[in-house]
Write a protein that holds these residues in place. Sequence first.
Motif: not given
Length: 276
Positions: A109-125, A242-250
């Motif tokens: 859940l922590v990993e998913i939350s961080l991903a959502v925050v980064i993807l939804s508000s990249p400029q704020k991050v 794609l690379l980061l997506g693959g690593i995330s799935l692993v």
Amino acid sequence: MGCCERENREISPAIKWILFTFNIVFWVISVLIIAVGIWGYVLTKELNTNNGTAAQKKDIFDILFDITIVIMAFGSLVFTITFFGAIGALRENICLLRTYAVFLGIVFLVEISLAVVILSSPQKVKSGLRDVLHMEAIEDYRDADINRRNVIDWFQETFECCGIGEDGYKSWENNRYFSCSGPGFEACSVPHSCCREEFRVLTTRCGEGMLNPTLTRAEASQTIYTVGCVDAAFQYARDNTLLLGGISLVVVIPQVLGVALAISLSRQISRHRKLR
């Protein structure tokens, strides 16, 4: 029909030993990770002492920039979680299996939350990272211990960047040693890790004079990287989706499978005990 019902209530050896093997492998890996972290910590502590920069850890950033402590903390977390999973499966202990599932679920859940925050508000991050890292990475660069300098240098070399802010390499003007009003030979310069590789291998003073007001960004870019590291890191992420997506799935798939297997096994054990 009754025979089938009884079979469904038996504890699956396959699930039990898959879960045990999976966790015991990562448990052994975690022990090795902790050992490497301890070795690195002792080694860097000796280097800091020899260089006269030994200092006690003061805040969270001192810890985050000390890669050896991060390695030990990560290893300890994996060690703890996999211990619950391995022993819980081996001993068929419902409490340990549920604790294991809860811990893995929290990490997920922590990993998913961080991903959502980064993807939804990249400029704020990005803005937040610049503000936080400005003092920790730029202003305190020379006064920090060897671990922090090594992490900053590694990041600048790896991501081909220089400085933190939107102004890129000009961020180093905020360091009292590299500022053009600085007292030493590093005045009006940037760290050697900002230099392009062909210049960096020639001399550690390749960043000398790069902050000179008469030097344009285009001219400076011939010798050093000029883009800020926060922007460079986000650009790297965009270029390697794609690379980061693959690593995330692993990373994520074993966690989901671990939770599913632990819950399934704990339910089988619970049903089996009710029949006894």
